[in-house]
Design an enzyme around this catalytic site. Sequence first.
Site, PDB file in Angstrom:
ATOM      1  N   GLY A 189       0.722  -1.123  -0.021  1.00  0.00           N
ATOM      2  CA  GLY A 189       0.208  -0.173  -0.021  1.00  0.00           C
ATOM      3  C   GLY A 189       0.803   1.174   0.030  1.00  0.00           C
ATOM      4  N   TYR A 190       1.346   1.764  -1.197  1.00  0.00           N
ATOM      5  CA  TYR A 190       2.254   2.728  -1.258  1.00  0.00           C
ATOM      6  C   TYR A 190       1.677   3.852  -2.133  1.00  0.00           C
ATOM      7  CZ  TYR A 190       6.549   0.764   0.351  1.00  0.00           C
ATOM      8  OH  TYR A 190       7.806   0.212   1.108  1.00  0.00           O
TER       9      TYR A 190
ATOM     10  N   SER B 277      -1.015  -4.130  -5.833  1.00  0.00           N
ATOM     11  CA  SER B 277      -0.630  -5.408  -6.446  1.00  0.00           C
ATOM     12  C   SER B 277      -1.192  -6.646  -5.858  1.00  0.00           C
ATOM     13  CB  SER B 277       0.907  -5.507  -6.603  1.00  0.00           C
ATOM     14  OG  SER B 277       0.930  -6.409  -7.614  1.00  0.00           O
TER      15      SER B 277
ATOM     16  N   GLU C 206      12.332  -3.851  -4.797  1.00  0.00           N
ATOM     17  CA  GLU C 206      11.170  -3.868  -5.812  1.00  0.00           C
ATOM     18  C   GLU C 206      12.064  -3.692  -7.195  1.00  0.00           C
ATOM     19  OE1 GLU C 206       8.414  -0.785  -5.740  1.00  0.00           O
ATOM     20  OE2 GLU C 206       7.335  -1.770  -7.604  1.00  0.00           O
TER      21      GLU C 206
END
Lengths: 403, 403, 366, 366
Positions: A136-137, A170, A252
Site C-alpha cells: 500500500g504505497y 498489486s 522492488e
Amino acid sequence: MATAAKEQPDALEAFRSEVQDWLAANFPASLKGKGGAMTSPYGADSAGPEGTAWRKALGGKGWGTPTWPKAYGGGGLSKAHAAILNQEMARIGAWNPIGGMGILMFGPTLLEYGSEEQKLRHMPAICTADIRWCQGYSEPGAGSDLASLQTFAEDKGDHYIVNGQKTWTSGGQWADWCFALVRTDKSKKHEGITFLLIDMKSPGVSVKPIQMISGMSPFCETFFDNVKVPKENRVGEEGQGWTIGKRLLQHERTNISGGGGRMAAAMAQGLVATAKEALGTDAQGRIADPELRARIAKFEMDWRTFLLTTQRITQESKAAGGVSEVSSILKTVGTKLVQERSELLIEITGLQGLGWEGEGFSDAELAATRGWLSGKATTIYGGSTEIQNNVIAKRILGMLDHQ
Amino acid sequence: MATAAKEQPDALEAFRSEVQDWLAANFPASLKGKGGAMTSPYGADSAGPEGTAWRKALGGKGWGTPTWPKAYGGGGLSKAHAAILNQEMARIGAWNPIGGMGILMFGPTLLEYGSEEQKLRHMPAICTADIRWCQGYSEPGAGSDLASLQTFAEDKGDHYIVNGQKTWTSGGQWADWCFALVRTDKSKKHEGITFLLIDMKSPGVSVKPIQMISGMSPFCETFFDNVKVPKENRVGEEGQGWTIGKRLLQHERTNISGGGGRMAAAMAQGLVATAKEALGTDAQGRIADPELRARIAKFEMDWRTFLLTTQRITQESKAAGGVSEVSSILKTVGTKLVQERSELLIEITGLQGLGWEGEGFSDAELAATRGWLSGKATTIYGGSTEIQNNVIAKRILGMLDHQ
Amino acid sequence: MAVLSEEQTMLRDMAREWTTNESPVTAFRKFRDLAPACGYDANAFKTMAEMGWAGIVIPEKFGGSDFGWLSLGLVLEETAKTLTASPLASSALAASALVLGSSDAAKATWLPRLASGEVVGTLAIDEGPRHNPAAIATTATKSGDGWTLSGTKAFVHEAHGAALFIVAAQTPDGVGVFAVPADLAGLGLATRKLTDSRSHANVTLANVKVGADAYLGGSDLLDRLLDRARIVTAAEMLGLAEHSFGVTLDYLKQRVQFGQILATFQALQHRMAELFTRIELMRTDVEAALAALDSSTDVPAMASLAKATANDTLHLVSREVIQLHGGIGMTDEYFIAFYIKRARVLENAWGSSTFHRDRYASLAGY
Amino acid sequence: MAVLSEEQTMLRDMAREWTTNESPVTAFRKFRDLAPACGYDANAFKTMAEMGWAGIVIPEKFGGSDFGWLSLGLVLEETAKTLTASPLASSALAASALVLGSSDAAKATWLPRLASGEVVGTLAIDEGPRHNPAAIATTATKSGDGWTLSGTKAFVHEAHGAALFIVAAQTPDGVGVFAVPADLAGLGLATRKLTDSRSHANVTLANVKVGADAYLGGSDLLDRLLDRARIVTAAEMLGLAEHSFGVTLDYLKQRVQFGQILATFQALQHRMAELFTRIELMRTDVEAALAALDSSTDVPAMASLAKATANDTLHLVSREVIQLHGGIGMTDEYFIAFYIKRARVLENAWGSSTFHRDRYASLAGY
C-alpha cells in the site's frame, strides 16, 4: 561459497544426499515443469492439491527461503548449502513454490526493521506463503512523488484509525495483509510517514480491481474507511516509514530490472526465429529484410550488454561489499530494452503481432500483445525512468537540485 | 506580384529590356559563375578589380538591394520588377555582389528602427557594400543568456564611454562598423540594454581573431577600452536595445535555417553519388550497404520534409500576414539535419572523410571536414537548440516557466 | 496547417465541430464495449454520410462532391482525433478504385450508393500480416465472360460491414483489380480481432464468380490505389498524433508532483517541444501528399514520404504520451492507450517505415 | 570497473597518476603544434616503455610482462583520457601478431625490441578508407626461399615511427600475414593527415622482398589480430568518452546562464544521466571483451560487440559534449573538440557499427 565448499566437502555431500532423498519423497513428479503456475495470482495452489501440498512441504521445511533464519521459518542454510538445494531441485525439474511480494519485498524488510514479535508472528507464514501480502504505497495524487501521500493514520492511544485511498495495490484482491505507508504527521513531508501492517480483513478495508490496458487486472484501488490498526502493527518508529519504505523499494527495483540468463537468451532467440519465419532468409541464411536484421542484431547486442552489465555490477558490489551506485542504471536500461523488444516483435510480425483475442492467433502471440501493453508500466512504476534519471544526475553526478 | 504583372505587362517588359541593356553594359563576362567569391570575407572584391567595379556598379544603382527605398540607396523596385531583375541576372550568370551582415541583418533593422539621419548616413554604404558591419552581441559570460551582457556605456552628456568585451564578432577583423548591444542601466536586465553603432576605427577598439576548431577564424573577440560613441549613434531610445536586438536576431535565424532549394537537392544527391562510389551498387543499382542505404534514404526524406515545411510555413505566414509561430522549429530541424548529413558523409566515406590537409584529399573533401566541424556551431549560436526548445515549450505550448 | 480554400476551411471546421460535440472519445469506448456486428459506429457513419463526407472523392455525376483528397484528409484527421470508428477511409478508397478504374458498369452500380453512404466498400489486397503487394497469390481465371477468383486476403479492414471488396488477384496477364460484391457465393469472413477493437477479417474467396464488368484495371491501378491508401492512412495517423499530444499537454499542465505542475519540469518541456516539432513535420508531409494526389504530382514518392514519417512520428508520440501520463495511462478506465492500440495497426497497414524507405530509395534510383 | 587483480589495480593507478601529472591534454596540444616527424610523442612513449607498458602483452621470455589484454586495456583507457599521442596500441598489436604467429625467428628478432620500446610496430591491413578485410589485394608471391610483396595499404596508423609493419597479403594459398621491416627497399610512405593530428600514411610496397621467416600465419591469424585491434581501439575510445564526459560535467557545474548554474537545468541533467548510462554500458562491453581475449572465450562476437557499442556511444558522447559546452567548445583554444577529432578516426578504424552489427548477426547465424 567456494571457500566454504572446500572446507567441508563431506558435510556438503551429505547434505546433497539428504536433499535428494527429501525431494524424492516430497516433490510430486506430476508437477515437473509446471513452475509456470507461479505466475498465476494463486501461485503454486493453481497447480491443484498437489501444488498446495508441495508448497506446504517445501515451505514448512523453510527451504522456500533457504537462507532466511530458521527461527522465523526460513531454512537457515549457508549459501553453499542453498546452492546445493537449488542444483538438486533444478536437476529433477522441481521449482520453488514460495513467491509473491512477501518473499520479494516485504520479508527482507521485516527481517531488517521488524521487532522480534513481528518477525515471529509474520515471517513463518511468509516462508510458507500461507499468507499473501500486498503493497500500500501509491495514491492517486502520489505517484512518482510518493512522499506526498495523504492516507492518514490518527493516533488513538493503542491504535491508529486509518483513512484514505491507495492505488496500484498489486494483488490487493487476493491479499491477506497489506504493508502500507501512511501519514501520521501532516506538518512534515518525509518525516511524517509511518510504516503500518494492515489486516485486509479489517472492517473498513475495501478493494476495487483496476482493469489495465492489457485487459488484465493485477492491481487494485484500496480504500481505508476508519480502519483500526493496533500499534503493534507499526514497523519501526512513527516517522521512520520513509526510510523503511525506500529500503523496500530497492528490492522492488532489483526485481523489475532482473531477468535471468535463461530468459535472456530466449529473448534474443525468439526474435531471430520469429524474424526468420516472418521475413524469410536469403541464400546465406540471413534474415531477408536487411534493415530489420540490423535492428534485431542491435537489440541482441544491447541486450547482451545489459546482461553483462548486470553481471559486472553484481561482481563489483560483491567485491566492494555493498550495492554499487551504478545499479541505478539497470532499471532504466532493462525496462527500456524489454519495451524495445515488444515493439520490434510487432514490427517483425506485422498485424499478426497485434492480436487481441479470438481465432487466428496462438496463445503465445496473444500473450505477447498483452505483454507489450502491460510492459509500458515498467518504465513508470518502481521509480519511473524520469525519477531514475533525476537520481543519477543528482546523487551520482552531483548536479544538485534543479529547482 | 502576379497581379501587378497583369496590370502593367508593357511597363514590365520595358523594364526587362532596360535591365538587359544595363547588364550587358556593366556585368563583366569574366565574372560569370564566380559568385562563389561572395563566400570570401572580402566578398566581390576578392574577384579582383572587375569584382570591385561590378559591386560599385550594381550597388550604385541600388540593385543589390532592389526593393529597399531609393532614398536610402536601394533600388526602389516593386517585387515584380525585382523578380525580373533576378531572372535576367540568372539568365546570363550574373550574381549579386552586395552581401554581408549589413544586408542580411543590420539593414532591415535600421530601416525599421533608425532615425532619418541614421538611415541617410548609413544605408547607402550598406547598399553598395562599401562599409562592412559586424555584430557586437555575445560576451564571454553572456552566450545563450544574451541579456546578461555587461559591456557598459556610461552617459557623458552628448556621448557614451564604452568599456567591455564582446565575442563571436563575426568578421570583426574586416569590419568598418559594429552594431552592438550595450548596457546603459545596471539595475535592470532587459530594459537596461541599448543599441549602439560603433565605428571600429574609434580609439580603444581592438580585435583578436578566434581560431575555431575547423581551423578557420571567422570570428573575433572585440575589446572596448574607453571608446567614445556619440549619442547620434544610438538607435532607438536608451533601454530599447533588447527589443531592437531581438528583431535583428529574427533575420539571423532565418538565414541560419535557410538553405534554398538548389542547395537542398545537391545535399541529397551528393550523398547518394558519394555512397554509390564509396560503397558500390548491387545488380539493381542499389547502394550495396543496405543499412547505410536505409539511413541515406531516411536523411533524404527528412531533408525533403524540412524543405516542404519551410515552404509550408512561408505560405502560411503570407496567408496569415505575419510570421507563423511554428517557424521556431525551422532552425532546430534545419541545423540538426545539416549536422546529420556531415556525420553520415563521414560514415559513408570512412577515413577519407576525415582529411585535415595535405595530399590525398580533394578540396571538396577537405571543405567537408572543415564544414563538419564548423557546422557544430549552428545548433549553438543564433539561439541554441536548447533555447529554441525552451521557447517552443513556453511560448507555443504554454508550459510556463520551469524555475 | 496548409493554406486552405474557403470550402476546405468550412469542411474542416464542420468536421472538427461535429467530432468534438457528437463523436468524442467516449463514443469510441461505447462502440468498443458494444462491439456491433457491422464493425463500425453505424450511427456516426450515417450522420457523416448525410453531411456528404462519403462522397468527397466521388465525381458529382455519381452523387459525390469531388472536393478532392486534401478535403478528405482534413475530415479524416479531425474524426481520427477522437478515434471515430467510421469506415469513411476504407469506403473512399474502394470508391476511388472504381473512379480510377475502367468499368463504367461498376461505377454506375456502386458509386452512387458509396457516395450516399448506403453501402460501405473496402480494399482487400494484402495476403499476409505485413504489407507486400508483390506477393499476391489470389488467382483470377477467366470463366466464360467473367472471372473466377480464389485465394485469401488477410486483415481486411471494415470487412464485416462492407458490401463491396476491391480485390487484387493474379490474372494470366499480371495483377488485376476487381470489384467483388460481398454477398457472392464462395466469399467468407474469419474475424481477426486486433488491439484497435475495429473490424478486421480474413476474406476467403473460394471460386467466387464475377462478371467481366468487375475488372477495373491492372498493376498501374493497383499502385495508384495503394498510394491513396498510404496517404489517407497517414492523414488519420496525423489526427491521432495531434490529439494524443494535445491531451497529454493538458494533463501535464494540471498534474502536480513534488509540489510542482509537471508542465514546468524542463526535461518534460524539452520532450514536448521535440514531439511538437515532429508532429509539425508530419503535418507537412501528410498535407503535401494529399495535395500531391489532387495535383497528380510525384505521388509515389510523396506517399512513401508521408507514410514513413507518419509511422515514425506516431510511433514515438504514442509511446511518449503513455510514459508522460504515468500510471493513470495504464488503466483501461483512462483513454490514452486507445491511441497506441490504433496507432500500431495503422503503422503496420500499407507499409512499415522500412518498406517505405526502401521504396523511396528505389524510386530515387539508389 | 571490472573487479581487478591487485597487480591490475596498481597498474591502472600508476597509469592514471602518470597521465594526470605527466601527460595532460596540454601535452597533446604541444605535440600537435610541434608535429614531430616520428608522428608520436617520443618522450612520453619512452617513459611509458620504461614503466614496462610496451611489453604488457609480450611473454616474459621476450622481455615482456605478459600481464594480458585487460591490463593493456586499462593503460590505454587511462592514457587516452588526455589523448596521449603514443604508439602503445599499434605496437602491442604488432607484437601480438608475432606472439600469435609461427615464426620463431621473427619473435626473437622483434619481440625484445618491441617490449623495451626501442622500436615501434604497427598493423598495415586495410587498403581503403573503410575497414574491409575481405578486400585485400596486396600480393605476396614466392621468390626463392622468401616472398615478394606488392600493393598499397591505406591509412596505416603510426606509420611514420614504425620500424615494423605487420602486412596482410594474398598468397597463392589465401591471405597471409607478414612481418615487414620498414627499412626495406621498395617500401614508401605517403602521409595522410587526418583530423586527429596523429600519424597516418599510405604504405606502398613495390616488390618488397622478405625472407621465409617473415611469414607469420594465415587468415586465422589475421582474424585474431583484427579482433585484438577492435577491442584495443574500443578501450582507447572508452577513455575518450569517459574523460570528455567528466570534463563536461565539471563545466556544467560552474557555468552560469540566466543566473543559474547549468548543471541545475533538468533538461541537461537528464541528458547527462543518459550519457552516464551509455558510458557505463560501454565500459561493460570493453572490459568484457578484454577479459574475453585473456580467457579466449567467444572473442569474435565480443570484439564486434565492444567495437559497435564503443562506436555508437563515443559518437553520441563526442557530439553532446560539444553541444553542452556551447560556444567555448568551438574554439581551438579550448580542447573539447580534440575528442571528436580523434573519436571519428577511431570509429572508422577496424569496422563501423554497421560492419559489426552485420558481423555479429552472421556469427549468430542470421
